[in-house]
Design an enzyme around this catalytic site. Structure first.
Site, short mmCIF file in Angstrom:
data_model
loop_
_atom_site.label_atom_id
_atom_site.label_comp_id
_atom_site.label_asym_id
_atom_site.label_seq_id
_atom_site.Cartn_x
_atom_site.Cartn_y
_atom_site.Cartn_z
N LYS A 50 -29.03 -50.55 99.11
CA LYS A 50 -29.39 -50.57 98.02
C LYS A 50 -30.60 -50.82 97.49
O LYS A 50 -31.36 -51.51 98.35
CB LYS A 50 -28.05 -51.73 96.27
CG LYS A 50 -27.94 -51.17 95.93
CD LYS A 50 -27.55 -50.50 95.36
CE LYS A 50 -26.25 -49.82 94.67
NZ LYS A 50 -25.76 -49.61 94.91
N1 GLU Z 1 -24.85 -46.27 93.25
C1 GLU Z 1 -23.65 -45.42 93.89
C2 GLU Z 1 -22.39 -46.54 94.30
O1 GLU Z 1 -22.96 -47.60 94.31
C3 GLU Z 1 -24.22 -44.25 95.27
C4 GLU Z 1 -24.54 -44.18 96.00
C5 GLU Z 1 -25.27 -43.08 97.16
O2 GLU Z 1 -24.43 -41.67 96.22
O3 GLU Z 1 -25.38 -43.43 97.81
O4 GLU Z 1 -21.47 -46.29 95.33
#
Ligand code: GLU
Length: 421
Positions: free
Chosen positions: A109
């Site tokens: 993240k």
């Molecule tokens: N931000 C989204 C999540 O928390 C998507 C992450 C992604 O598609 O890599 O799952």
């Protein structure tokens, strides 16, 4: 580990959940830190020119949780709440989410501590590009693949991809997912999280013997996840009786006009001003009676304080980490009253379709939309079945079951690969 750079309530929550699941799985004490603590974390300063001529520096982060199963994968959040502890917790949750879905990724993240709505489009582009430029030494299509999260969107992903590609001297679509289709994105990614939430709510309603066309839903958050969930649930016949965002909350037992809300949102960027009727306190909305409650905004909104008063039959976690461990303990005490679709299962549609986007970009072979959704639903169905079967078998909550599956996948991969050198 006696000390680490990670702190704050969200990280404490990820750590506490992991400790519970590690106890359940009887993971040896000496193996726990290796599973929990992120492999890498980067903090960068991102200076930009503001429109008024000033230079301002924003703090950015990226946390890569583990590299055992392949590259890391996860969104980028632009919000004032962003700090290293929150980003680390979200990266850890991404790992369990990807492992539960069987994706060949570790979790990651990233984010910038900024209010993206306070920036002009030019400033937002400058900050997005500078963040990606600072990240170039740490990311790559086979190292770490970014995606959208709160406060970012397809346009930001297109700027990320363009910036990375300009530095490489060639177009590298597969460096980020959640791009517009015109820039190498996949059909269906924009709707994927919300459609996945609605699919799983449909499965939970079936499981409980509740007809969708007699069910009601309340949705907290009307961004990409909340608004698409509302639309897809309404399409299935569910009556949407409440919605809110950070600017307003509406409740109408007769049902809200979802298409109207979406149009208002597209025009104004917020729910406030939609109607003078049906306005209620946002905190009140969560406590109203409904069949399906969907927190689709931020972390830690279902707490030890409000959990005893929830009046929903299904809690479908569109957001990451909306339910605190204290609330989980209350829900556990309430027994079968509330059927929880835990975040790492419920909102996995986004990263699953991100995985499809990455695969298509790598192969330069693009799929029809029906193929995207057929494959998405197959994976969600399997994860749903596995989670409820595991919960029943081990007499644990759905969250513990989903996490136990995810953590075990990562643990056994680490065990079989061994410790280098
Ligand atoms: N931000 C989204 C999540 O928390 C998507 C992450 C992604 O598609 O890599 O799952």
């Amino acid at each position: 580990m006696s000390t680490s750079i990670y702190s704050g309530p969200v990280f404490a929550m990820a750590r506490q959940q992991f400790a519970q699941v590690a106890d359940h799985l009887q993971i040896l004490e000496m193996d726990r830190d290796r599973l929990l603590y992120p492999k890498r974390a980067v903090a960068v300063s991102c200076p930009i020119h503001r429109d008024d001529g000033r230079t301002e520096v924003f703090q950015g982060y990226r946390v890569q949780h583990h590299l055992t199963l392949g590259p890391t994968k996860g969104g980028t959040r632009f919000a004032t709440s962003v700090d290293i502890g929150e980003v680390a917790a979200l990266a850890i949750w991404m790992s369990w989410k990807c492992a539960l879905a069987g994706l060949p990724y570790g979790g990651a993240k990233g984010g910038i501590t900024v209010d993206p709505y306070a920036l002009s489009p030019r400033e937002l582009e400058g900050l997005s590009r500078r963040y990606m430029q600072e990240m170039i030494p740490f990311v790559g299509p086979h190292t770490d693949v970014m995606a959208p999260d709160m406060g970012t969107n397809e346009q930001v992903m297109a700027w990320f991809m363009d910036t990375y590609s300009m530095y490489q001297g060639q177009t590298i679509n597969e460096i980020v997912t959640g791009k517009p289709v015109s820039a190498g994105g996949t059909l269906g990614r924009r709707e994927a999280t919300g459609r996945g939430v609605a699919y799983l709510v449909g499965r939970a309603l079936d499981h409980l013997g509740i007809r969708a066309d007699r069910a009601t839903a309340i949705i907290q958050g009307f961004g990409n996840v909340g608004s698409v969930t509302a639309y897809c649930l309404a399409e299935r016949g569910v009556k949407i009786v409440g919605v809110c965002d950070h600017t307003a909350a509406y409740h109408d037992p007769a049902g809200l006009n979802v298409a109207g809300l979406q149009r208002h949102m597209a025009k104004n960027g917020q729910l406030a001003g939609f109607s003078a009727q049906g306005l209620i306190e946002p905190a009140e909305l969560l406590l109203r009676k409904c069949d399906v409650l969907v927190p689709a905004a931020i972390e830690q909104v279902i707490t030890g304080e409000n959990a005893p008063r929830l009046q929903c039959r299904i809690l479908a976690e569109g957001a990451n980490g909306p339910t605190t461990p204290e609330a989980d303990a209350v829900l556990q005490q309430r027994g079968d009253e509330i059927f929880v679709l835990p975040d790492i299962l419920c909102n996995a549609g986004g990263v699953i379709v991100s995985y499809f986007e990455w695969v298509q970009d790598l192969q330069r072979l693009f799929w029809e939309e029906t193929e995207v959704f057929d494959r998405l639903y197959r994976i969600l169905e399997r994860s749903f079945q596995q989670t409820i079967a595991r919960a029943k078998r081990d007499r644990i909550s759905h969250r513990m079951a989903a996490m136990a599956i995810g953590v075990s996948v990562v643990q056994s991969a680490k065990q079989t690969r061994g410790l280098f050198p």
